[in-house]
Every structure is written in C-alpha cells, then in structure tokens.
Design a protein around this motif. Structure first.
Motif, short mmCIF file in Angstrom:
data_model
loop_
_atom_site.label_atom_id
_atom_site.label_comp_id
_atom_site.label_asym_id
_atom_site.label_seq_id
_atom_site.Cartn_x
_atom_site.Cartn_y
_atom_site.Cartn_z
N ALA A 148 0.83 -1.21 0.00
CA ALA A 148 0.00 0.00 0.00
C ALA A 148 0.86 1.26 0.00
O ALA A 148 0.67 2.17 -0.82
CB ALA A 148 -0.94 -0.01 1.20
N ILE A 149 1.83 1.32 0.90
CA ILE A 149 2.68 2.50 1.01
C ILE A 149 3.55 2.66 -0.22
O ILE A 149 3.70 3.77 -0.77
CB ILE A 149 3.53 2.42 2.29
N GLY A 150 4.16 1.56 -0.67
CA GLY A 150 5.04 1.63 -1.83
C GLY A 150 4.31 2.04 -3.09
O GLY A 150 4.84 2.79 -3.92
N THR A 151 3.07 1.54 -3.27
CA THR A 151 2.30 1.92 -4.45
C THR A 151 1.93 3.39 -4.40
O THR A 151 2.00 4.09 -5.41
CB THR A 151 1.05 1.04 -4.57
N GLU A 157 3.96 12.48 -4.45
CA GLU A 157 5.25 12.96 -3.93
C GLU A 157 5.37 12.77 -2.42
O GLU A 157 6.46 12.58 -1.90
CB GLU A 157 5.42 14.45 -4.26
N GLN A 158 4.25 12.85 -1.71
CA GLN A 158 4.24 12.62 -0.27
C GLN A 158 3.04 11.75 0.06
O GLN A 158 1.98 11.87 -0.58
CB GLN A 158 4.15 13.94 0.51
N ARG A 175 8.09 10.82 -0.37
CA ARG A 175 7.98 9.49 -0.94
C ARG A 175 9.21 8.63 -0.67
O ARG A 175 9.10 7.42 -0.50
CB ARG A 175 7.70 9.56 -2.45
N ARG A 176 10.38 9.24 -0.60
CA ARG A 176 11.59 8.46 -0.31
C ARG A 176 11.48 7.82 1.07
O ARG A 176 11.83 6.65 1.25
CB ARG A 176 12.84 9.34 -0.42
N GLU A 177 11.01 8.59 2.04
CA GLU A 177 10.84 8.03 3.38
C GLU A 177 9.78 6.95 3.39
O GLU A 177 9.89 5.95 4.11
CB GLU A 177 10.47 9.15 4.36
N LEU A 227 14.71 3.19 -4.59
CA LEU A 227 15.50 4.07 -3.72
C LEU A 227 16.94 4.22 -4.18
O LEU A 227 17.67 5.07 -3.68
CB LEU A 227 15.50 3.50 -2.29
N GLY A 228 17.37 3.38 -5.12
CA GLY A 228 18.76 3.42 -5.55
C GLY A 228 19.69 2.61 -4.66
O GLY A 228 20.90 2.77 -4.74
#
Length: 434
Positions: A148-151, A157-158, A175-177, A227-228
C-alpha cells in the motif's frame, strides 16, 4: 488519511474471492468495535485474507485503478470511448487530471484503507497464541502494508504511512521516506517468518497462492531499486523465487478486475500497439511477449491479453523477469556491465517462464556502455512488465522524457491529491505542477 475506516464486512468479500469460512467467535459482530472483534486467531486470519480482496476486487479497487492510471499516463493503454471523461483525462494528462478524478481518488482511498486494515491486524496480532501463526499473520500484514505505502509512493510525492483514528488528521512523509518504510516492513517480516515452513493454521486459512517469503523479498527488491539501494535490491531479488507462481486468484464471482471492468466491455480502455513503445524502444517483430500481451500485434488498435482474458485469470503478485531486471539494473548502475549483461540476457533468452512471459530473443549485442545497457534494461522492463503498474516509476527513474519535453513518454510525473483528502485534512501537501 482522515477517517479511513473499514467494517468487518470484508468477511463477505473474503467469501466471494476465496470461498473460505468467515465465522467469528462472537454472536453479534455488528455490536462490537472493529478492534474488539480482532481478539482471536480465526478473526485475524479471516481479516488477513480479506486484505487480498480489498486490494484486488472490483473496478474501484486499488489494483484496477493503479493499472489503468499508470497505463494511461505512460501510453500503455488508450481510452476506447472518449465519453469516459475521467479516463480520458488521465490519457491527456497535465492539468486535465484534477483533484476530482475518480480513478485517482479510488487509488488513493483504496491504498489508504488497505494500510489502515494492515495496521489493525498488526496492533491486534498478540491475540494469536501460537508464535508461528502470529508471526505469519504479522508478516502477511507487513507485506500488504508495504504494498500500500510503496504503491502510493509511485504516484504521489508525499504519502501517509501510518493510519489514524477517527477524527484525526494523517501526516505525510516524502515518498523516499515512504519507500524506506516499505522496505523496513518487508525486511522485518522476512525476519519474522525466517526459513521455516508456514504453519498449516495459516496456509489452511489463506491458501498457498502467495509464496510469502518470495513476495516479501520481491517487494524489498522493488522498493530498494526505486531508492537506488542497488546492493540491497540485487540481494533481495536473488532471494525471490523465479519458478514459484505467486498470484492473486479470481473466479466467476470475484472477477479479474481488468478483464471484467475494462477489456471485456470493449468500451473502456484497451492496449496500445507495440505495447505503447516506438522507435528504438519498440519490441522486435518476433518477440513473443507482444503476442502474449496483445491479441493482434500488427493491428492499429489491438486488444489486451496476457493476464486479462477471462474472469478467472490470476494476476501475478510479481513477475520473475522483474527480479532479473532489478539485478541487471543494480549491476549496471554500479558500472558492473558484464554482470548486468548476464542478468539482462537471462530475460532476453528466457524460454521457461512459469507465467509464460518468454522472450526467446538473442543475447544482448549492443554497445557495452552504461548508458546503452541501462536503456536496454528500461526497454526490457517496458516489454516484460507491461501493464503491471510500474512504468511511471520506471520512466522517471530512467530519466525518460516527461511532461512538456520533446517526445514525452509520460503525461504527468505525479498525481494531485484527491479533493476528498484536501477538504478534510489540513496536512495535505501542495499539488505537484504536473
């Protein structure tokens, strides 16, 4: 998200989708609060199974909304009937995608409800006395909370990562967090279940359609890649099974949402020729994956096939090719080109895919530069992972032309926040420019 609550009527969805018993150990469930109802193993197992129904079922589901929104934003799909104004707006992109768009709203709402459902299970999992069953249920909830969070982080963006109680306002994180949170949830869940066989109490209730350990590793790989975190992504992708089929199952009552709500009608959305790719990115004429995903690869207006040909068609949780391409990308971004090409060739020459997504192509023979290898990896992702909801994220990550640029391959970068959120939650961030 504010005031996102779901009643235990998910039990009814569970029965439709999986044919499992949904008996709770109390006489009048409507008289109990949701939290109080989750006080025994059977209740938690039933609601855990309901997470899958919540995510997949119907034309308003998060899965359906994600596949359609992503497909229209990145030229994978076309709108068949322009009278479907909400979908046509996504196909046009830019400012035509407003805070009132129902597809975007359904995606946002469905994912936030799924997140809240997972939080409820995690808070109450202590009611399960057997440690192995408790760990499996918690790991399963972590899987769907991470999903859910990743999608959400792929489209906004947030995003909020923690659900709130009635009357409270959710807070947002970049979104990175959010992706870091999704990775943490997956990795914690992998530790919870370890290498032991899942207990029969869990598998009897939830079935074996999802290989829990492989799905957790696949999501960890996916989000680490976004995330790289190349080393972690490659390692997790290497732990996900390439031969075991993890999939969402459907039937004639609980139907495959893309087939039933879009493709069978001939009046909603359909595929684009060459999977929406052109020029140097276009698939080879003899690539069998095009015929796998399209009814007639040579037609100007083909129909979609793949995993969407009947009400009972299962939809993969992840494709093995994604794991191979994550490893290829991880090596390429670290400039380990021989290793990257080795993984890339495992996709190009693949002829034993458990889902039938076989390329049967010659090994890579292009220039052995980082830029060229990465471009081929992106191309293969577009072909291999057609209509899996990942192309918008891929397009940004690989630096493909976006809104306002020549040869734009996506018509937005991120979506605006639904009005239903903005009108109720003062913490809602500003909308992106495009």
């Amino acid at each position: 998200m504010k005031n996102i609550r779901k009643k235990l009527s998910v039990c009814g969805l569970t029965l439709l989708l999986f044919g499992q018993s949904c008996t709770f150990d109390y006489p009048n469930p409507n008289a109990l609060t949701e939290e109080a109802a989750l006080n025994n193993t059977q209740a938690l197992l039933s609601v855990s199974l309901g997470l899958r129904a919540r995510y997949t079922l119907g034309g308003a589901s998060a899965l359906y909304s994600a596949l359609n929104a992503n497909g229209l934003t990145t030229q994978e799909l076309r709108v068949v009937n322009a009278g479907n104004a909400d979908l046509a707006a996504l196909e046009l992109g830019g400012g035509t995608v407003t805070n009132l768009n129902p597809v975007v709203n359904n995606l946002w709402t469905g994912l936030n409800i799924l997140n809240a459902d997972c939080d409820r299970i995690i808070r109450n999992v202590g009611a399960i006395s057997d440690p192995s069953t408790r760990n499996a249920v918690q790991a399963h909830a972590h899987l769907f909370k991470a999903l859910a969070i990743g999608t959400m982080a792929q489209f906004w963006e947030q995003v909020p990562v923690t659900s709130v109680n009635f009357g409270q306002n959710a807070t947002f994180v970049p979104r990175r967090e959010a992706l870091q949170t999704a990775v943490r949830l997956c990795d914690e869940a992998i530790t919870l279940i370890g290498t032991t066989t899942l207990p029969t109490t869990f598998t009897a209730a939830l079935g074996t359609n999802l290989d829990l350990a492989s799905c957790l590793n696949a999501l960890s790989a996916r989000y680490n890649n976004m995330l790289g975190n190349q080393e972690a992504a490659a390692a997790a992708a290497g732990r996900a099974s390439l031969m075991v089929r993890s999939q969402f199952v459907f039937n004639n009552v609980a139907q495959n949402p893309m087939f039933r709500s879009s493709f069978v009608t001939g009046n909603v959305t359909q595929a684009r020729r060459s999977l929406g790719l052109a020029g140097a990115l276009a698939p080879a004429a003899n690539d069998p994956r095009v015929a796998f995903y399209l009814t007639d690869p040579t037609a100007a207006t083909p129909n979609a096939r793949g995993f969407f040909t009947a009400d009972g068609d299962p939809i993969p949780f992840y494709l093995p090719g994604e794991m191979l391409l994550i490893r290829a990308e991880a090596f390429a971004r670290r400039n380990q080109l021989p290793e990257a090409i080795t993984e890339l060739n495992r996709v190009l020459t693949k002829n034993n895919d458990p889902f039938g997504v076989n390329a049967n192509q010659a090994a890579y023979s292009g220039p052995q530069t980082q830029a060229d290898v990465l471009l081929e990896i992106y191309r293969q992702r577009c072909i291999e992972l057609y209509l899996t909801g990942l192309k918008l994220e891929d397009s940004r990550r690989f630096g493909r032309p976006g809104p306002g640029q020549t040869g734009a391959e996506r018509n937005r970068n991120f979506y605006p926040y639904p009005f239903t959120e903005r009108s109720n939650n003062p913490n809602t961030p500003n909308d992106p420019a495009n």
